[in-house]
Design a protein around this motif. Structure first.
Motif, mmCIF file in Angstrom:
data_model
loop_
_atom_site.group_PDB
_atom_site.id
_atom_site.type_symbol
_atom_site.label_atom_id
_atom_site.label_comp_id
_atom_site.label_asym_id
_atom_site.label_seq_id
_atom_site.Cartn_x
_atom_site.Cartn_y
_atom_site.Cartn_z
ATOM 1 N N VAL A 252 -6.822 101.839 -29.951
ATOM 2 C CA VAL A 252 -7.059 100.732 -30.130
ATOM 3 C C VAL A 252 -7.729 100.614 -28.708
ATOM 4 N N VAL A 253 -6.683 100.552 -27.501
ATOM 5 C CA VAL A 253 -7.309 99.934 -26.577
ATOM 6 C C VAL A 253 -8.019 100.829 -25.813
ATOM 7 N N GLU A 254 -7.967 101.813 -26.342
ATOM 8 C CA GLU A 254 -8.609 102.696 -24.862
ATOM 9 C C GLU A 254 -10.454 103.257 -25.616
ATOM 10 N N LEU A 255 -10.427 103.022 -26.852
ATOM 11 C CA LEU A 255 -11.174 102.820 -27.990
ATOM 12 C C LEU A 255 -12.423 101.395 -27.550
ATOM 13 N N LEU A 256 -11.549 100.305 -27.302
ATOM 14 C CA LEU A 256 -12.053 98.831 -26.661
ATOM 15 C C LEU A 256 -13.277 99.130 -25.010
ATOM 16 N N SER A 257 -12.218 100.392 -24.230
ATOM 17 C CA SER A 257 -13.047 100.383 -22.817
ATOM 18 C C SER A 257 -13.561 101.332 -23.226
ATOM 19 N N TRP A 258 -14.101 102.012 -24.429
ATOM 20 C CA TRP A 258 -14.912 103.193 -24.106
ATOM 21 C C TRP A 258 -16.563 102.418 -24.935
ATOM 22 N N ARG B 69 -14.626 99.271 -34.872
ATOM 23 C CA ARG B 69 -13.827 99.418 -35.662
ATOM 24 C C ARG B 69 -13.633 99.846 -37.218
ATOM 25 N N ALA B 70 -15.437 100.362 -37.373
ATOM 26 C CA ALA B 70 -15.793 101.493 -38.088
ATOM 27 C C ALA B 70 -15.048 103.029 -37.667
ATOM 28 N N VAL B 71 -14.775 103.218 -36.990
ATOM 29 C CA VAL B 71 -14.207 104.225 -36.374
ATOM 30 C C VAL B 71 -13.127 104.743 -35.880
ATOM 31 N N VAL B 72 -12.337 103.681 -35.869
ATOM 32 C CA VAL B 72 -10.916 103.465 -35.640
ATOM 33 C C VAL B 72 -9.648 104.440 -36.010
ATOM 34 N N ALA B 73 -10.533 104.605 -37.741
ATOM 35 C CA ALA B 73 -9.667 105.350 -37.955
ATOM 36 C C ALA B 73 -9.826 106.535 -38.354
ATOM 37 N N LYS B 74 -10.642 107.770 -37.617
ATOM 38 C CA LYS B 74 -11.773 108.386 -37.538
ATOM 39 C C LYS B 74 -11.826 109.206 -39.312
#
Lengths: 218, 295
Positions: free
Chosen positions: A110-116, A142-147
């Motif tokens: 989640v932290v990595e995705l937030l940076s992205w 949020r939509a992509v976090v669960a791949k």
């Protein structure tokens, strides 16, 4: 499909999204784009006909089976639907938490995705302190976090600047390359044409066959 | 804490407070206060009714009708009654004790010596094998004593009716309050659900099971029920304590008396636990029903 006892808003929809495909959905306001998306992400059900999601007959599914299907679908809502009492981190992690996944297994992702999505510094911020564009990025994260196997986005670039729009589109394309089926409803014809992806057009609740536009540089 | 590190404590999925929660907390606390008072009254009614019945059923009154050799006959009757196996004790109300009983009404020294006063023997019966009225009459007749035996049957019937009425009335009041508490929680859950529709929708579409969503509300309302129940029970304890102080711990022969003994405390502790349980269960069922209505 109809809402409550109202008239049909979608008529004779015949749509097959092949696994791993990438489609845009366009049409004028009120044509039925959001209704079609709602049908696909199981927020509504069809009044007649058949609907299969990931090969399963939705009508025959139990409530828990439908919940399990929803976990395989990521949705970017037009109105974001962020929860104001949860931080940005918690909003993004919501689908994982609601699926019973332990926090230590997803925290880094989640932290990595937030940076992205450029919100690395807003990890503990609350939605009401964010701009429209920032909220949209949180909604996308949020939509992509669960791949998800299927990603549905309703006007995902409506509130962001052109650079961020391109960046977010790249994220969708990347997810598609990794195997996710992507369906994006958009008014942004430039963006649609630039992608070169097949376009579904809906008018007055009727869906036309997909067309592939000639790709233009943006 | 760094800005790039998430807050370590995962917050509740539901907002901590909504504007509906404050009034609801006080409504539940007041209902539980009334329910606790009602439960204590119910218990006092049951205890008093049992005491009344035991007092009336465990005693008889013998009035000596002989006018000649009254003192001798009284001593003889006492002896015969004590000898009966079904009699636990005998208390003779001779002239002096009978006068003492009348003094509150007629005044001390106002009872003339020639005023005929009844000579009474109060008989306490053996609770395990009480003597019957017939046995006592036969025993007295055998001793050549003319006496009237009163088994309080007339009073007993009236007392039983009064006790039953008190028990039914207090139980009905308690049941109504418990039903009101459940109805209020159900109503409040629906209001809370409506106020948090966005949370429910988001969780639902994120793939949360119905039981997970219901669990969020169940925990929230269970905790609120426990807190409101504790407040209501504490207020009831204070009220009963104050009532005990004001009545100086005295008791009434007929009226039920509050007692904050071990059982009373047990009832007060049970109330918040039951409120929490009922709040949690009502919230769960309401949310599950609401989610099912969506499809």
């Amino acid at each position: 499909m109809r809402y409550a006892h109202g008239p049909d808003v979608l008529h004779n929809i015949n749509l097959n999204l092949a696994p791993g495909s990438f489609h845009f959905l366009t049409g004028p306001s009120g044509a039925g784009k959001s209704s079609l998306l709602k049908l696909i992400y199981l927020a509504q059900h069809s009044s007649r006909g058949e609907m299969r999601l990931f090969g399963q007959d939705v009508r025959a599914c139990s409530r828990n089976q439908k919940s399990l299907l929803r976990r395989r679908v990521g949705v970017v809502f037009q109105e974001f639907r962020l929860l104001d009492h949860l931080s940005v981190f918690e909003n993004i992690a919501l689908p994982l938490r609601a699926s019973g996944i332990k926090r230590d297994t997803y925290e880094e992702d989640v932290v990595e995705l937030l940076s992205w999505v450029g919100l690395g510094d807003a990890i503990n911020a609350y939605p009401r302190t964010l701009s429209g564009g920032e909220k949209q990025r949180v909604a996308i994260a949020r939509a992509v976090v669960a791949k998800p196997e299927l990603l549905i986005a309703d006007e995902p670039t409506g509130n962001v600047d052109p650079d961020m729009a391109i960046r977010l589109m790249r994220l969708f394309v990347e997810l598609n390359r990794l195997g996710s089926t992507v369906l994006i409803a958009s008014h942004d014809l430039q963006l649609v044409r630039a992608s070169g992806a097949p376009v579904l057009t809906i008018n007055d609740g009727r869906l036309s066959a997909p067309k592939t536009p000639r790709k233009r540089a943006r | 804490m760094s800005a790039n590190v998430p807050d370590p404590t995962p917050p509740s999925m539901l907002p901590l407070r909504s504007k509906e929660d404050g009034p609801l907390f006080f409504v539940i606390a007041i209902i539980i206060f009334l329910a606790c008072i009602s439960a204590l009254i119910t218990r006092a009614a049951f205890v008093s009714a049992a005491n009344w019945r035991a007092d009336l059923n465990g005693a008889m009154t013998v009035q000596i009708k002989d006018t000649k050799d009254r003192t001798v006959k009284l001593a003889r009757a006492e002896e015969l009654l004590r000898a009966l196996p079904g009699v636990a004790g005998v208390s003779v109300y001779n002239r002096d004790r009978a006068k003492a009983l009348l003094e509150p009404w007629l005044g001390k020294g106002n009872i003339p010596d020639d005023l005929p006063l009844p000579v009474i023997i109060a008989v306490s019966l053996n609770p395990k094998a009480p003597a019957s009225k017939a046995e006592i009459e036969i025993s007295l007749r055998a001793g050549d004593i003319r006496a009237e035996v009163d088994d309080h049957r007339r009073w007993s019937a009236e007392m039983n009716n009064a006790a039953s009425f008190l028990q039914v009335f207090s139980l009905a009041a308690l049941s109504l309050l418990i039903s009101a508490s459940i109805a209020v929680t159900g109503f409040a859950t629906r209001a809370s659900l409506a106020a948090r529709r966005d949370v429910v929708n988001t969780l639902h579409l994120a793939g949360a099971f119905d039981s997970y969503i219901a669990g969020q509300f169940e925990r929230r309302f269970g905790q609120m029920g426990l807190r409101a129940g504790l407040m209501g029970a504490a207020l009831a304890a204070l009220a009963v304590g104050a009532a005990q102080l004001l009545s100086s711990g005295g008791s009434s022969l007929l009226l039920p008396v509050f007692r904050l003994d071990l059982v009373g405390f047990g009832l007060l502790i049970l109330a918040p636990v039951l409120t929490a349980f009922s709040g949690a269960l009502t919230a769960r069922l309401t949310v599950l029903a609401n989610l099912r209505e969506r499809e």
